[in-house]
Design an enzyme around this catalytic site. Sequence first.
Site, PDB file in Angstrom:
ATOM      1  N   LYS A  80     -16.412  -3.103 -20.119  1.00  0.00           N
ATOM      2  CA  LYS A  80     -15.111  -3.725 -19.865  1.00  0.00           C
ATOM      3  C   LYS A  80     -14.655  -4.430 -21.142  1.00  0.00           C
ATOM      4  O   LYS A  80     -15.485  -4.850 -21.957  1.00  0.00           O
ATOM      5  CB  LYS A  80     -15.248  -4.778 -18.750  1.00  0.00           C
ATOM      6  CG  LYS A  80     -13.963  -5.093 -18.037  1.00  0.00           C
ATOM      7  CD  LYS A  80     -13.672  -4.104 -16.919  1.00  0.00           C
ATOM      8  CE  LYS A  80     -12.351  -4.388 -16.267  1.00  0.00           C
ATOM      9  NZ  LYS A  80     -12.123  -3.538 -15.088  1.00  0.00           N
ATOM     10  N   GLY A 177      -1.190  -5.175   2.534  1.00  0.00           N
ATOM     11  CA  GLY A 177      -0.731  -4.786   1.196  1.00  0.00           C
ATOM     12  C   GLY A 177      -0.226  -3.356   1.177  1.00  0.00           C
ATOM     13  O   GLY A 177      -0.966  -2.424   1.494  1.00  0.00           O
ATOM     14  N   GLY A 179       1.188  -1.732  -1.557  1.00  0.00           N
ATOM     15  CA  GLY A 179       1.470  -1.406  -2.959  1.00  0.00           C
ATOM     16  C   GLY A 179       1.084   0.026  -3.263  1.00  0.00           C
ATOM     17  O   GLY A 179       1.127   0.895  -2.392  1.00  0.00           O
ATOM     18  N   VAL A 181      -1.719   1.524  -3.697  1.00  0.00           N
ATOM     19  CA  VAL A 181      -2.811   2.096  -2.907  1.00  0.00           C
ATOM     20  C   VAL A 181      -2.490   2.022  -1.416  1.00  0.00           C
ATOM     21  O   VAL A 181      -2.587   3.025  -0.694  1.00  0.00           O
ATOM     22  CB  VAL A 181      -4.147   1.355  -3.170  1.00  0.00           C
ATOM     23  CG1 VAL A 181      -5.261   2.005  -2.368  1.00  0.00           C
ATOM     24  CG2 VAL A 181      -4.485   1.340  -4.649  1.00  0.00           C
ATOM     25  N   TYR A 183       0.198   1.749   0.368  1.00  0.00           N
ATOM     26  CA  TYR A 183       1.259   2.609   0.910  1.00  0.00           C
ATOM     27  C   TYR A 183       0.784   4.065   0.996  1.00  0.00           C
ATOM     28  O   TYR A 183       1.022   4.752   1.992  1.00  0.00           O
ATOM     29  CB  TYR A 183       2.528   2.500   0.050  1.00  0.00           C
ATOM     30  CG  TYR A 183       3.724   3.120   0.726  1.00  0.00           C
ATOM     31  CD1 TYR A 183       4.445   2.417   1.686  1.00  0.00           C
ATOM     32  CD2 TYR A 183       4.111   4.423   0.435  1.00  0.00           C
ATOM     33  CE1 TYR A 183       5.530   2.990   2.338  1.00  0.00           C
ATOM     34  CE2 TYR A 183       5.180   5.010   1.081  1.00  0.00           C
ATOM     35  CZ  TYR A 183       5.898   4.292   2.029  1.00  0.00           C
ATOM     36  OH  TYR A 183       6.966   4.879   2.674  1.00  0.00           O
TER      37      TYR A 183
HETATM   38  P1  NAD Z   1      -0.195  -3.405  -6.053  1.00  0.00           P
HETATM   39  O1  NAD Z   1       0.094  -4.594  -6.869  1.00  0.00           O
HETATM   40  O2  NAD Z   1       0.580  -2.152  -6.271  1.00  0.00           O
HETATM   41  O3  NAD Z   1      -0.065  -3.765  -4.490  1.00  0.00           O
HETATM   42  C1  NAD Z   1      -0.518  -4.944  -3.903  1.00  0.00           C
HETATM   43  C2  NAD Z   1       0.413  -5.238  -2.736  1.00  0.00           C
HETATM   44  O4  NAD Z   1      -0.116  -6.363  -2.034  1.00  0.00           O
HETATM   45  C3  NAD Z   1       1.828  -5.564  -3.153  1.00  0.00           C
HETATM   46  O5  NAD Z   1       2.751  -4.803  -2.400  1.00  0.00           O
HETATM   47  C4  NAD Z   1       1.938  -7.063  -2.850  1.00  0.00           C
HETATM   48  O6  NAD Z   1       3.244  -7.467  -2.489  1.00  0.00           O
HETATM   49  C5  NAD Z   1       0.974  -7.189  -1.684  1.00  0.00           C
HETATM   50  N1  NAD Z   1       0.514  -8.550  -1.446  1.00  0.00           N
HETATM   51  C6  NAD Z   1       0.284  -9.538  -2.346  1.00  0.00           C
HETATM   52  N2  NAD Z   1      -0.113 -10.653  -1.713  1.00  0.00           N
HETATM   53  C7  NAD Z   1      -0.144 -10.369  -0.393  1.00  0.00           C
HETATM   54  C8  NAD Z   1      -0.475 -11.110   0.768  1.00  0.00           C
HETATM   55  N3  NAD Z   1      -0.844 -12.386   0.705  1.00  0.00           N
HETATM   56  N4  NAD Z   1      -0.430 -10.473   1.977  1.00  0.00           N
HETATM   57  C9  NAD Z   1      -0.020  -9.187   2.058  1.00  0.00           C
HETATM   58  N5  NAD Z   1       0.308  -8.457   0.986  1.00  0.00           N
HETATM   59  C10 NAD Z   1       0.253  -9.023  -0.221  1.00  0.00           C
HETATM   60  O7  NAD Z   1      -1.755  -3.125  -6.229  1.00  0.00           O
HETATM   61  P2  NAD Z   1      -2.549  -1.762  -5.924  1.00  0.00           P
HETATM   62  O8  NAD Z   1      -2.647  -0.964  -7.167  1.00  0.00           O
HETATM   63  O9  NAD Z   1      -2.008  -1.154  -4.680  1.00  0.00           O
HETATM   64  O10 NAD Z   1      -4.006  -2.341  -5.633  1.00  0.00           O
HETATM   65  C11 NAD Z   1      -4.304  -3.007  -4.414  1.00  0.00           C
HETATM   66  C12 NAD Z   1      -5.713  -3.565  -4.471  1.00  0.00           C
HETATM   67  O11 NAD Z   1      -6.647  -2.506  -4.705  1.00  0.00           O
HETATM   68  C13 NAD Z   1      -5.962  -4.564  -5.604  1.00  0.00           C
HETATM   69  O12 NAD Z   1      -6.898  -5.510  -5.157  1.00  0.00           O
HETATM   70  C14 NAD Z   1      -6.561  -3.720  -6.694  1.00  0.00           C
HETATM   71  O13 NAD Z   1      -7.385  -4.475  -7.551  1.00  0.00           O
HETATM   72  C15 NAD Z   1      -7.394  -2.752  -5.885  1.00  0.00           C
HETATM   73  N6  NAD Z   1      -7.653  -1.474  -6.569  1.00  0.00           N
HETATM   74  C16 NAD Z   1      -6.619  -0.718  -6.981  1.00  0.00           C
HETATM   75  C17 NAD Z   1      -6.876   0.504  -7.604  1.00  0.00           C
HETATM   76  C18 NAD Z   1      -5.757   1.391  -8.066  1.00  0.00           C
HETATM   77  O14 NAD Z   1      -6.026   2.553  -8.383  1.00  0.00           O
HETATM   78  N7  NAD Z   1      -4.511   0.932  -8.102  1.00  0.00           N
HETATM   79  C19 NAD Z   1      -8.196   0.944  -7.795  1.00  0.00           C
HETATM   80  C20 NAD Z   1      -9.241   0.133  -7.338  1.00  0.00           C
HETATM   81  C21 NAD Z   1      -8.945  -1.077  -6.728  1.00  0.00           C
END
Ligand code: NAD
Length: 356
Positions: A80, A177, A179, A181, A183
């Site tokens: 990292k 959430g 976002g 992932v 959705y």
């Molecule tokens: P993102 O930022 O696109 O989505 C997160 C969503 O959570 C947003 O829509 C936000 O409005 C919502 N949110 C924030 N606070 C909230 C609350 N208190 N209650 C309900 N919803 C809330 O992030 P992402 O890329 O979808 O990732 C989501 C999670 O998965 C994160 O913890 C991230 O570290 C983890 N993750 C993501 C990936 C990836 O490929 N994107 C891979 C591994 C892990």
Amino acid sequence: MEIFKRLEEHNYEELIMCHDKASGLKAIICIHDTTLGPGVGGTRMWNYPTEEEALTDVLRLARGMTYKNAVAGLNAGGCKGVIIADPKKDKSEALFRAYGRFVQSLNGRFNTGEDVGISLADLEYVNMETDFIVGRESTSGDPGPVTGFGVFRGIEACAQEVWGSEVLSDKTVAVQGLGHVGYALCEYLHEKGAKLIVADINEKMVQQAIDKFGAEAVKPEEIYGVQCDIFAPCALGAVINDVTIPQLKCKIIAGSANNQMKEARHGEIVHEKGILYAPDYVINAGGVINVYQDICEGDYKRTQTLQQISRIYDSIEKVIAISKRDNISTYKAADIMAEERIQSIRNINRIVGRRQ
Ligand code: NAD
């Protein structure tokens, strides 16, 4: 700071302090373990209040990547990078290019991509100086949707374990959430006929889920206590804690959020309560499996990548099997699974010869 003592504690290989006065770069790269292959891990930009906090974070995150890559079945080690700077005001082309030169100097031991505070545009500057960038827009791209697919496969494996069937059409899933992932996960679940209960602080996304999937929406603080079969945390870390556990009515916790358990003991508590927990770093490995294709020879191939991500189903099955074999929580079993794979590869006899 007794640095070598800390490196010794978890057998870290290398720690690189990167400094460039002209651009203001202060970064730390940590390579934890390359038994399985070259390191793959993101770079984070964060306004760490102290160097000590940056060091603690990079050590923790690099080791986490060793475990994540190992259980994902990748021939990749854990590493990292952290850049100590404020992502809102300290970004510059020079800073990212200076960082890129350090990445290049490691000659492929450290392959990196975006993480918190780093955008794909920032990554393009780093890429100007190094061959070891993964997850660019022009290569494997946004990992969110494929991570959602991996979580979906993990949920199917959990359902098979708990109900003897991976059919989800009679199941209710609470998704926290919506976002990148969350959705995408809803799309897969909806396609299989699951009933969705959703929560997000972003009302636009909530409305979209209602319109598109017929989801029921609840307030963000209500999602923990809803009557459901599966709870999928896809927003924040530390959501499984002393306050939320008594509210849970689900039989399975399976979502993408990193570090879902606030403390290790919460992993034990959910196990004792008979809730099956799909360890976060096992079920959310779709993103890293996706970017890993960038360090493999040949062009990025979506179909093969999705096939590999689909095998998160098997990884979850293995975690469950270890949990039963050793009579431990799945939270602990995931670590055992990673350690067993690394150890088994380390143990292979060294046969000298030239790889063609
Ligand atoms: P993102 O930022 O696109 O989505 C997160 C969503 O959570 C947003 O829509 C936000 O409005 C919502 N949110 C924030 N606070 C909230 C609350 N208190 N209650 C309900 N919803 C809330 O992030 P992402 O890329 O979808 O990732 C989501 C999670 O998965 C994160 O913890 C991230 O570290 C983890 N993750 C993501 C990936 C990836 O490929 N994107 C891979 C591994 C892990």
